[in-house]
Every structure is written in structure tokens, then in C-alpha cells.
Design an enzyme around this catalytic site. Structure first.
Site, PDB file in Angstrom:
ATOM      1  N   SER A  27       0.453  -0.724   0.048  1.00 47.34           N
ATOM      2  CA  SER A  27       0.000  -0.190   0.166  1.00 47.34           C
ATOM      3  C   SER A  27       0.434   1.217  -0.295  1.00 47.34           C
ATOM      4  O   SER A  27       0.044   2.569  -0.831  1.00 47.34           O
ATOM      5  CB  SER A  27      -0.933  -0.011   1.201  1.00 47.34           C
ATOM      6  OG  SER A  27      -0.415  -0.162   2.712  1.00 47.34           O
ATOM      7  N   ASP A 226      -2.802   6.178  11.477  1.00 44.45           N
ATOM      8  CA  ASP A 226      -2.882   5.085  11.668  1.00 44.45           C
ATOM      9  C   ASP A 226      -1.508   4.375  11.327  1.00 44.45           C
ATOM     10  O   ASP A 226      -1.501   3.433  12.198  1.00 44.45           O
ATOM     11  CB  ASP A 226      -3.296   4.248  10.229  1.00 44.45           C
ATOM     12  CG  ASP A 226      -2.840   4.444   8.687  1.00 44.45           C
ATOM     13  OD1 ASP A 226      -1.312   4.767   8.710  1.00 44.45           O
ATOM     14  OD2 ASP A 226      -3.345   4.323   7.760  1.00 44.45           O
ATOM     15  N   HIS A 229       0.312   4.386   7.222  1.00 46.06           N
ATOM     16  CA  HIS A 229       0.608   4.615   5.668  1.00 46.06           C
ATOM     17  C   HIS A 229       1.426   6.329   5.561  1.00 46.06           C
ATOM     18  O   HIS A 229       1.236   6.653   7.084  1.00 46.06           O
ATOM     19  CB  HIS A 229      -0.418   4.579   5.088  1.00 46.06           C
ATOM     20  CG  HIS A 229      -1.490   3.467   4.574  1.00 46.06           C
ATOM     21  ND1 HIS A 229      -2.412   3.349   5.615  1.00 46.06           N
ATOM     22  CD2 HIS A 229      -0.553   2.326   4.205  1.00 46.06           C
ATOM     23  CE1 HIS A 229      -2.576   1.440   4.838  1.00 46.06           C
ATOM     24  NE2 HIS A 229      -1.715   1.833   4.018  1.00 46.06           N
TER      25      HIS A 229
END
Length: 252
Positions: A27, A226, A229
């Protein structure tokens, strides 16, 4: 080190030849910069990541070249909301030196190294997309793979124990399958992941000593709410770090 295929395809024959870079991993390569808690991308594109329709292209999910713009992985990493990643800031930072840039997004969020083994869908799709990028009148030369992955391999000692061999096998396989034995690989040492094993994975990433493999370290770049990321600003920085690594180690 370069793969050039001269045959032209009807769809891409008017396209300029490109210096091709494969964007792969999970990601943080796909990009989550600017994506909020509600999975909505804020649409903010920094100047460093701006589109350049004449010099930066993207191979879309249908294997056609188009002008690149954020989010680069919007039709590749389709199960999640994509935002800003490092690819556009990288391309903008190298285009003055290398010429027309072709980006080939292949990253998919939440994927472990075992899912990138030869024969697995993600690996085979990356190879397929890379070959398609180099082919045809709109193709060019594959210059490097930019790889950012490993957060999903910080869950257990078993993952750690397998990581080095799996990563080195991936590098060997992609070079073999693209017939580019010296293909540069620029990998990113992860900045986030499971607390117990993150440093062990980072040590492996920084310690790979295969030829034409270099590592840039994302540790210290700003993380989102979070703690997993990279923020948009951090992704811009990472793109510049990747560009510096490429220009320093692999650009003649």
C-alpha cells in the site's frame, strides 16, 4: 540492462519512447497519501507530484499508455482507496535527466512477500505489465523496479525467517523473466509494521547484497493517523529519495 522491443502496436504507435520504471509492493507504494479515516481521498496533489502530459505516462490496467496523474494505482489496487504515492514525485524528479518517463503501477495493498512468488497472480501480472510496457511503439527501456513492501511480513518470526530468501528469489525471478539480468532494484526499508518484528524485516531489507540492488530508508518519514501509511508530504519526500538513489547509482 535495458529491454527494447521495436514492434509497434496500433494503440500506442504515436507514443514517444519511454524510460520505464516498475512501481510495485504494497500500500505505501500504491499510495494512501491524503486518504482519510472514511476512505476518501482529499484530492490534494502537491506541485512535486503534478501531472506532465508530455513527459510522464502511466500504463493503465488495460495495458494502454496514458498521461500519468494521481492516484497512479487507482485501477490497479482496486479494493482500497488510493491516494498519493511516491511515483509521480519520483518521475518529476528524474524527467529532466532521463527524458520521457513511463510508470508501470503494480502495487497492491496488504500483500505479503509470499504473494509475489513466481506463479502467483500478483507476480505474473507484474511481469505481464512490464513486458507490455516495453513492447510496441509506445514502449521503451525498463530502467528499474521501485519496490516498497514488507509491512505484511512483520506479523511473526516465521515471516521474518522466510523473508530474505523470498525477496532475493523475487529479484532473481523478475530479472530472469524480463531477460534483464542486471535490472536495478531500488527497495524501500519499511517505516511501519508490527512492532515486534519490524526491525528484523528492516535489517533484512537493508542487508541484501545482490548486485544492482540498493535500499532507501523510509524510517522517520511522517505517518498518517493509522501509524501505517505515509502522509502525502512523506510520499513526496520518498519519491525524491528514490529519484536520488536512481540517479546516483544507475543513471549514466
Amino acid at each position: 540492462m535495458a529491454m527494447e522491443i521495436s514492434s509497434s502496436t496500433e494503440n500506442n504507435e504515436t507514443q514517444p519512447a519511454k524510460q520505464i520504471f516498475i512501481l510495485s509492493g504494497q500500500s505505501n507504494m500504491a499510495g494512501r497519501g491524503g486518504v482519510d479515516r472514511h476512505k476518501h481521498w482529499d484530492g490534494v496533489v502537491p506541485a512535486e507530484s503534478a501531472a506532465d502530459g508530455n513527459r510522464i505516462y502511466r500504463l493503465n490496467a488495460h495495458l494502454h499508455w496514458e498521461a500519468a496523474r494521481e492516484p497512479l494505482h487507482r485501477d490497479i489496487d482496486t479494493k482500497k482507496t488510493c491516494g498519493v504515492g511516491p511515483g509521480m514525485s519520483f518521475a518529476n524528479a528524474v524527467k529532466e535527466r532521463v527524458g520521457v518517463v513511463g510508470l508501470v503501477p503494480c502495487a497492491v495493498g496488504g500483500t505479503a512477500i509470499k504473494e509475489w512468488a513466481r506463479g502467483q497472480h500478483l507476480y505474473e501480472n507484474m511481469v505481464k505489465r512490464s513486458k507490455a510496457a516495453a513492447a510496441g511503439g509506445g514502449g521503451g527501456e525498463i530502467r528499474a523496479v521501485l519496490w516498497y513492501q514488507g509491512e505484511s511480513d512483520t506479523a511473526s518470526q516465521q515471516d521474518v525467517d522466510a523473508y530474505k530468501v523470498k525477496m532475493e528469489t523475487l529479484i532473481h525471478n523478475v530479472r530472469e523473466d524480463l531477460n534483464l539480468p542486471s535490472l536495478p532494484i531500488i527497495q524501500v526499508a519499511i517505516a511501519s509494521g508490527g512492532e515486534k518484528y519490524i526491525e528484523k524485516i528492516r535489517e533484512i531489507q537493508k542487508g541484501i547484497e545482490l548486485p544492482n540492488v540498493v535500499c532507501v530508508d523510509a524510517k522517520g518519514l511522517q505517518l498518517k493517523y493509522d501509524n501505517l501509511h505515509l502522509t502525502t508530504e512523506a510520499q513526496v519526500q520518498l519519491g525524491h529519495m528514490l529519484a536520488q538513489a536512481y540517479l546516483t547509482h544507475f543513471f549514466d
